[in-house]
Design a protein around this motif. Structure first.
Motif, PDB file in Angstrom:
ATOM      1  N   LYS A   1      -6.658  14.305  11.190  1.00 39.47           N
ATOM      2  CA  LYS A   1      -6.014  13.331  10.326  1.00 39.47           C
ATOM      3  C   LYS A   1      -6.998  12.785   9.293  1.00 39.47           C
ATOM      4  O   LYS A   1      -8.207  12.708   9.538  1.00 39.47           O
ATOM      5  N   ASP A   2      -6.462  12.402   8.143  1.00 37.07           N
ATOM      6  CA  ASP A   2      -7.244  11.658   7.154  1.00 37.07           C
ATOM      7  C   ASP A   2      -7.092  10.177   7.483  1.00 37.07           C
ATOM      8  O   ASP A   2      -5.981   9.632   7.394  1.00 37.07           O
ATOM      9  N   VAL A   3      -8.173   9.534   7.864  1.00 40.13           N
ATOM     10  CA  VAL A   3      -8.107   8.180   8.411  1.00 40.13           C
ATOM     11  C   VAL A   3      -8.814   7.193   7.497  1.00 40.13           C
ATOM     12  O   VAL A   3      -9.950   7.438   7.057  1.00 40.13           O
ATOM     13  N   THR A   4      -8.152   6.079   7.242  1.00 39.34           N
ATOM     14  CA  THR A   4      -8.759   4.967   6.511  1.00 39.34           C
ATOM     15  C   THR A   4      -8.710   3.725   7.397  1.00 39.34           C
ATOM     16  O   THR A   4      -7.648   3.366   7.910  1.00 39.34           O
ATOM     17  N   VAL A   5      -9.843   3.085   7.563  1.00 39.01           N
ATOM     18  CA  VAL A   5      -9.938   1.863   8.357  1.00 39.01           C
ATOM     19  C   VAL A   5     -10.093   0.677   7.409  1.00 39.01           C
ATOM     20  O   VAL A   5     -10.992   0.664   6.553  1.00 39.01           O
ATOM     21  N   LEU A   6      -9.232  -0.303   7.562  1.00 34.48           N
ATOM     22  CA  LEU A   6      -9.308  -1.546   6.796  1.00 34.48           C
ATOM     23  C   LEU A   6      -9.955  -2.618   7.668  1.00 34.48           C
ATOM     24  O   LEU A   6      -9.473  -2.896   8.764  1.00 34.48           O
ATOM     25  N   GLU A   7     -11.020  -3.210   7.188  1.00 39.56           N
ATOM     26  CA  GLU A   7     -11.756  -4.201   7.963  1.00 39.56           C
ATOM     27  C   GLU A   7     -11.947  -5.465   7.132  1.00 39.56           C
ATOM     28  O   GLU A   7     -12.385  -5.402   5.980  1.00 39.56           O
ATOM     29  N   LYS A   8     -11.599  -6.617   7.710  1.00 37.55           N
ATOM     30  CA  LYS A   8     -11.641  -7.872   6.959  1.00 37.55           C
ATOM     31  C   LYS A   8     -13.053  -8.335   6.641  1.00 37.55           C
ATOM     32  O   LYS A   8     -13.267  -9.069   5.670  1.00 37.55           O
ATOM     33  N   PHE A   9     -14.041  -7.902   7.451  1.00 38.19           N
ATOM     34  CA  PHE A   9     -15.415  -8.316   7.209  1.00 38.19           C
ATOM     35  C   PHE A   9     -16.208  -7.214   6.496  1.00 38.19           C
ATOM     36  O   PHE A   9     -15.663  -6.149   6.199  1.00 38.19           O
ATOM     37  N   GLU A  10     -17.484  -7.463   6.235  1.00 37.65           N
ATOM     38  CA  GLU A  10     -18.267  -6.533   5.426  1.00 37.65           C
ATOM     39  C   GLU A  10     -18.905  -5.407   6.222  1.00 37.65           C
ATOM     40  O   GLU A  10     -19.571  -4.552   5.650  1.00 37.65           O
ATOM     41  N   ARG A  11     -18.680  -5.402   7.543  1.00 38.86           N
ATOM     42  CA  ARG A  11     -19.234  -4.333   8.365  1.00 38.86           C
ATOM     43  C   ARG A  11     -18.428  -4.243   9.659  1.00 38.86           C
ATOM     44  O   ARG A  11     -17.676  -5.161   9.988  1.00 38.86           O
ATOM     45  N   PRO A  12     -18.567  -3.145  10.391  1.00 39.94           N
ATOM     46  CA  PRO A  12     -17.809  -2.997  11.631  1.00 39.94           C
ATOM     47  C   PRO A  12     -18.375  -3.867  12.746  1.00 39.94           C
ATOM     48  O   PRO A  12     -19.477  -4.405  12.641  1.00 39.94           O
ATOM     49  N   GLY A  13     -17.602  -4.014  13.822  1.00 45.12           N
ATOM     50  CA  GLY A  13     -18.143  -4.682  15.002  1.00 45.12           C
ATOM     51  C   GLY A  13     -17.399  -5.907  15.461  1.00 45.12           C
ATOM     52  O   GLY A  13     -17.807  -6.546  16.427  1.00 45.12           O
ATOM     53  N   GLY A  14     -16.317  -6.275  14.784  1.00 44.63           N
ATOM     54  CA  GLY A  14     -15.572  -7.425  15.270  1.00 44.63           C
ATOM     55  C   GLY A  14     -16.080  -8.741  14.736  1.00 44.63           C
ATOM     56  O   GLY A  14     -16.641  -8.821  13.643  1.00 44.63           O
ATOM     57  N   ILE A  15     -15.936  -9.802  15.531  1.00 46.32           N
ATOM     58  CA  ILE A  15     -16.193 -11.176  15.095  1.00 46.32           C
ATOM     59  C   ILE A  15     -17.670 -11.390  14.761  1.00 46.32           C
ATOM     60  O   ILE A  15     -18.521 -11.376  15.659  1.00 46.32           O
ATOM     61  N   PRO A  16     -18.043 -11.586  13.490  1.00 46.39           N
ATOM     62  CA  PRO A  16     -19.457 -11.778  13.145  1.00 46.39           C
ATOM     63  C   PRO A  16     -20.076 -12.986  13.841  1.00 46.39           C
ATOM     64  O   PRO A  16     -21.254 -12.959  14.205  1.00 46.39           O
ATOM     65  N   LEU A  17     -19.291 -14.049  14.030  1.00 47.99           N
ATOM     66  CA  LEU A  17     -19.812 -15.262  14.656  1.00 47.99           C
ATOM     67  C   LEU A  17     -20.342 -14.984  16.054  1.00 47.99           C
ATOM     68  O   LEU A  17     -21.272 -15.655  16.515  1.00 47.99           O
ATOM     69  N   ALA A  18     -19.760 -13.999  16.737  1.00 47.34           N
ATOM     70  CA  ALA A  18     -20.114 -13.736  18.130  1.00 47.34           C
ATOM     71  C   ALA A  18     -21.240 -12.717  18.288  1.00 47.34           C
ATOM     72  O   ALA A  18     -21.689 -12.482  19.405  1.00 47.34           O
ATOM     73  N   HIS A  19     -21.701 -12.135  17.203  1.00 48.55           N
ATOM     74  CA  HIS A  19     -22.618 -11.011  17.337  1.00 48.55           C
ATOM     75  C   HIS A  19     -23.997 -11.315  16.763  1.00 48.55           C
ATOM     76  O   HIS A  19     -24.120 -12.111  15.844  1.00 48.55           O
TER      77      HIS A  19
ATOM     78  N   MET B   1       0.848  -1.183   0.000  1.00 51.66           N
ATOM     79  CA  MET B   1       0.000   0.000   0.000  1.00 51.66           C
ATOM     80  C   MET B   1       0.888   1.239   0.000  1.00 51.66           C
ATOM     81  O   MET B   1       1.921   1.295   0.636  1.00 51.66           O
ATOM     82  N   GLY B   2       0.492   2.249  -0.722  1.00 50.22           N
ATOM     83  CA  GLY B   2       1.297   3.454  -0.779  1.00 50.22           C
ATOM     84  C   GLY B   2       0.451   4.656  -1.080  1.00 50.22           C
ATOM     85  O   GLY B   2      -0.778   4.587  -1.204  1.00 50.22           O
ATOM     86  N   GLY B   3       1.111   5.796  -1.283  1.00 55.94           N
ATOM     87  CA  GLY B   3       0.406   7.010  -1.644  1.00 55.94           C
ATOM     88  C   GLY B   3      -0.254   7.731  -0.504  1.00 55.94           C
ATOM     89  O   GLY B   3      -1.121   8.581  -0.729  1.00 55.94           O
ATOM     90  N   TYR B   4       0.133   7.449   0.728  1.00 50.16           N
ATOM     91  CA  TYR B   4      -0.458   8.111   1.882  1.00 50.16           C
ATOM     92  C   TYR B   4       0.323   9.375   2.213  1.00 50.16           C
ATOM     93  O   TYR B   4       1.553   9.379   2.250  1.00 50.16           O
ATOM     94  N   GLY B   5      -0.411  10.466   2.459  1.00 56.87           N
ATOM     95  CA  GLY B   5       0.215  11.731   2.805  1.00 56.87           C
ATOM     96  C   GLY B   5       0.568  11.812   4.275  1.00 56.87           C
ATOM     97  O   GLY B   5       0.299  10.898   5.056  1.00 56.87           O
ATOM     98  N   SER B   6       1.157  12.909   4.677  1.00 55.66           N
ATOM     99  CA  SER B   6       1.631  13.071   6.047  1.00 55.66           C
ATOM    100  C   SER B   6       0.506  13.119   7.059  1.00 55.66           C
ATOM    101  O   SER B   6       0.727  12.854   8.240  1.00 55.66           O
ATOM    102  N   LYS B   7      -0.713  13.473   6.617  1.00 55.23           N
ATOM    103  CA  LYS B   7      -1.837  13.556   7.547  1.00 55.23           C
ATOM    104  C   LYS B   7      -2.664  12.281   7.539  1.00 55.23           C
ATOM    105  O   LYS B   7      -3.620  12.171   8.301  1.00 55.23           O
ATOM    106  N   GLU B   8      -2.326  11.325   6.691  1.00 53.58           N
ATOM    107  CA  GLU B   8      -3.145  10.137   6.534  1.00 53.58           C
ATOM    108  C   GLU B   8      -2.671   9.007   7.447  1.00 53.58           C
ATOM    109  O   GLU B   8      -1.472   8.762   7.583  1.00 53.58           O
ATOM    110  N   VAL B   9      -3.635   8.329   8.046  1.00 53.95           N
ATOM    111  CA  VAL B   9      -3.351   7.244   8.977  1.00 53.95           C
ATOM    112  C   VAL B   9      -4.194   6.039   8.587  1.00 53.95           C
ATOM    113  O   VAL B   9      -5.390   6.182   8.273  1.00 53.95           O
ATOM    114  N   VAL B  10      -3.603   4.863   8.631  1.00 53.43           N
ATOM    115  CA  VAL B  10      -4.326   3.621   8.382  1.00 53.43           C
ATOM    116  C   VAL B  10      -4.560   2.902   9.701  1.00 53.43           C
ATOM    117  O   VAL B  10      -3.636   2.763  10.515  1.00 53.43           O
TER     118      VAL B  10
END
Length: 362
Positions: free
Chosen positions: A30-48, A1-10
């Motif tokens: 900050k410009d923030v990008t969140v990477l999430e392995k599942f299709e929605r936020p909230g953690g482990i889908p099996l547990a919710h 991954m690349g192209g992130y500016g000085s204000k951007e946080v992953v």
């Protein structure tokens, strides 16, 4: 991954710690990008949807992380019962300060509350974006925040010691119209079992740090959960996961050029495995680390300072023969509740094994 500016946080992970970090970073400009392995936020889908039970002071904690913590996401527990072998002990809820926290994807979940605040603050989300190996983490920008929860990929990529856990996750509808919790300690519940209920939902966890036996689990469902509490789960799922309790001095804020948060940082009470409080606290600290690493490290060391003590107590408890636990645990709990005025301060002191608990300004 690349192209992130000085204000951007992953931020890797859209559970409680990742969302809290992202929210505070966005509010800091900050410009923030969140990477999430599942299709929605909230953690482990099996547990919710799930309900976590944890000692908490919502006011100071909410002020620290910048989120109003209250109903319907966070409820003060109205009924707390401990079953220790042959003893049923109603616990003083005011002294234990236990709260029920809804987790998952429903509108009443804390994850959704913080996610919506993130969206309002301009945080960008990339769902269905898993990080599956050391190379994926290494390619993230410097000072990316790793908040991937109870998944093995980050633990192995950053050489974080862990123990495997095994058990069953139960979900369903509660038969009580108020927030409540019950916990069991028995020779066939191994570590312990518990349920928590609020917002018409029940969540039950039956687990151990060794493989569980199906017949013992069935016995728990029939004799304890239903027989003693009248509760049933409409769905049970077998689960294998991990916890950061394999070694002393596990809590770690920095790993190489990355910042750790949540379970990956070891911000969990290793005795009872309370995780919500530490997730929220560590998310805020990870955000602070982008502006002031020294201050973030100071707070992290302060709030995780009881980890070794709690892990030592857990190991002593595990090594104690069942016959002694039967003789001591139930009568001991009953005695403390009968004389709660003499033990409340000790209970709160024990709860300080939870990262940041009772260490925040009021």
């Amino acid at each position: 991954m690349g192209g992130y500016g000085s204000k951007e946080v992953v931020v890797a992970g859209a559970g409680l710690s990742g969302l809290t970090a992202a929210l505070n970073l966005a509010r800091d400009g900050k410009d923030v990008t969140v990477l999430e392995k599942f299709e929605r936020p909230g953690g482990i889908p099996l547990a919710h949807p799930a309900v976590d039970a944890t000692p908490m002071d919502p006011g100071p904690l909410g002020k620290f992380i910048g989120v109003d913590l209250g109903e319907p996401q966070v409820w003060a527990c109205k009924e707390l019962t401990a079953y220790a072998y042959d003893y049923k002990v109603p616990m003083a809820v005011e002294a234990t300060n236990v709260h029920c926290v809804e987790r998952g994807h429903r509108k009443t979940a804390l994850d959704v509350q913080i996610y919506e605040l993130c969206v309002d603050a301009g945080v960008k989300f990339e769902f269905n974006h898993p990080l599956v190996g050391q190379k994926d983490f290494a390619q993230l920008p410097v000072d990316s925040i790793i908040a991937t929860g109870l998944y093995v990929e980050a633990f192995e990529a950053f050489h974080i010691p862990y123990e495997k856990v095994f058990g069953y996750l139960g979900k369903g509808r509660s038969n009580k119209d108020y927030p409540c919790v019950a916990a069991w300690f028995h020779d066939y519940t191994l570590d312990y079992a518990y349920y928590a209920a609020c917002n018409d939902a029940i969540f039950c966890l039956y687990f151990a740090r060794e493989p569980v036996k199906k017949d013992e689990f069935d016995r728990f469902c029939e004799k304890q959960l239903l027989g003693q509490e009248g509760m049933e789960c409409q769905r049970w799922d077998y689960y294998e996961g991990l916890v950061p309790t394999a070694a002393y001095n596990t809590p770690k804020l920095f790993a190489g050029d990355k910042i750790l948060a949540g379970t990956a940082s070891g911000m969990m009470d290793p005795f009872a495995l309370f995780g919500v409080h530490g997730s929220l606290i560590s998310g805020k600290i990870a955000a602070i680390a982008h502006q002031d690493k020294a201050e973030a490290f100071r707070l992290f060391k302060q709030f995780s300072g009881n980890f070794n003590r709690s892990l030592r107590i857990r190991r002593i408890f595990n090594a104690t023969p069942v016959v002694i636990k039967k003789m001591v645990l139930g009568p001991g709990l009953a005695y403390t509740q009968k004389h709660i005025d003499k033990f409340e301060d000790r209970i709160q002191n024990m709860n300080k094994t939870i990262p940041g608990y009772r260490q925040l300004p009021t």
